[in-house]
Design an enzyme around this catalytic site. Sequence first.
Site, PDB file in Angstrom:
ATOM      1  N   ASP A 168       0.781  -1.228   0.095  1.00 56.57           N
ATOM      2  CA  ASP A 168       0.037   0.173   0.057  1.00 56.57           C
ATOM      3  C   ASP A 168       0.801   1.144   0.023  1.00 56.57           C
ATOM      4  OD1 ASP A 168      -2.225   1.612   2.482  1.00 56.57           O
ATOM      5  OD2 ASP A 168      -2.241   1.514   0.435  1.00 56.57           O
TER       6      ASP A 168
ATOM      7  N   HIS B  92      -8.026  10.124   4.094  1.00 63.26           N
ATOM      8  CA  HIS B  92      -7.222   9.148   4.783  1.00 63.26           C
ATOM      9  C   HIS B  92      -7.181   9.500   6.552  1.00 63.26           C
ATOM     10  CE1 HIS B  92      -4.474   7.976   1.320  1.00 63.26           C
ATOM     11  NE2 HIS B  92      -4.937   6.739   2.080  1.00 63.26           N
TER      12      HIS B  92
ATOM     13  N   GLY C  71      -9.095   5.467   1.910  1.00 63.95           N
ATOM     14  CA  GLY C  71      -9.730   6.531   2.988  1.00 63.95           C
ATOM     15  C   GLY C  71     -11.098   6.003   3.368  1.00 63.95           C
TER      16      GLY C  71
ATOM     17  N   ASN D  88     -10.013   0.631   0.467  1.00 66.89           N
ATOM     18  CA  ASN D  88      -9.076   0.524   1.416  1.00 66.89           C
ATOM     19  C   ASN D  88      -9.623   1.032   2.889  1.00 66.89           C
ATOM     20  OD1 ASN D  88      -7.391  -0.153  -0.527  1.00 66.89           O
ATOM     21  ND2 ASN D  88      -5.802   1.419  -0.198  1.00 66.89           N
TER      22      ASN D  88
HETATM   23  O1  G3H Z   1      -4.108   3.427   2.158  1.00 66.42           O
HETATM   24  C1  G3H Z   1      -4.887   2.990   3.203  1.00 66.42           C
HETATM   25  C2  G3H Z   1      -6.291   3.698   3.370  1.00 66.42           C
HETATM   26  O2  G3H Z   1      -6.472   4.572   2.401  1.00 66.42           O
HETATM   27  C3  G3H Z   1      -6.572   3.904   4.644  1.00 66.42           C
HETATM   28  O3  G3H Z   1      -7.634   4.789   4.810  1.00 66.42           O
HETATM   29  O4  G3H Z   1      -7.360   4.870   7.353  1.00 66.42           O
HETATM   30  O5  G3H Z   1      -9.163   6.127   6.148  1.00 66.42           O
HETATM   31  O6  G3H Z   1      -9.536   3.847   6.142  1.00 66.42           O
HETATM   32  P1  G3H Z   1      -8.316   4.887   6.115  1.00 66.42           P
HETATM   33 ZN    ZN Z   2      -4.440   4.844   1.323  1.00 66.30          ZN
END
Ligand code: G3H
Ligand code: ZN
Length: 292
Positions: free
Chosen positions: A83, A184, A214, A235
């Site tokens: 990621d 995020h 995010g 994600n």
């Molecule tokens: O790449 C990781 C995700 O975009 C995390 O997003 O922490 O808002 O769930 P989040």
């Molecule tokens: Zn991300």
Amino acid sequence: MPMLAKPHQILTDALHAEYAIGAFNASNMEMVQAIVRGAEKHASPVIVQTSEGAIEYATLPVLSNIIATVAKASPVPVIMHLDHGKSFDMAKHCIEAGYTSVMIDLSPLPIEENILKTKQVVEYAHARGVWVEAELGAIVGHEGVKELHGGQTPDSFFTDPKQARDFVDRTGVDALAVSVGTIHGAFTGQEYIRFELLEEIQKAVFDVPLVIHGASGIASKHLQQACTTHVCKVNVDTELRIAFERAAGAYFSEKHDSYDPRKIMGPARDAMQLVVEEKIELFGSSKTAAIY
Ligand code: G3H
Ligand code: ZN
């Protein structure tokens, strides 16, 4: 189930259906087990993804072997994904460690440099049968802007549909992470998805799966709606972390004399698994593991 699943068929199938595959961040054994157990409960493929920070924390051999070992014992397809990879070298190390998918996120770079360097990763990864995701536009919370007032993404951050078409054609990426309003981290509770922009992007790059980053903090109905579009990967990280923290906090708020880490990590693992199950339910991929 084979060692680790490749995303190609799984995400391409999702492109032509109305569901998405959950991609959950992990940095230790309990998170990996929570993610895969949650997917098994729903008979769904799942993506276990590791950020560069998680790799630095656990080291690549340890983290990749935990994921591969849990995947090998699982009846559902488990994809191991890098990621927000920030360099060719990081992508290369992960591919050598057995990752079946990598994200190269050079969105902070000028577009021409982003295209040039992304293409280098695509060529290296494709020669080894590895899937590549890239990002166009900027998703607040990682790329620079840490604090937001009112949860609004600056206009300049949003993915431009025309630029997305050119980017996909010139890089050959397999999936595109788009900036359509998600942020995020669990920021303000005002996170949103600009569905009209998502639709324009989908029309422009109709042939590649889109990725939403995010997802923590996004209203369930909006996530469900997004998964009926060309969004094929969603994600989630922060909501797992919150579940972990709440479970660990509950332990420490009670008197105990066990001094046993399993008494903290076990309930935290269960709490994170519930988040994974809830998200997979929302994303609509339950029972699709049987196809593979
Ligand atoms: O790449 C990781 C995700 O975009 C995390 O997003 O922490 O808002 O769930 P989040
Ligand atoms: Zn991300």
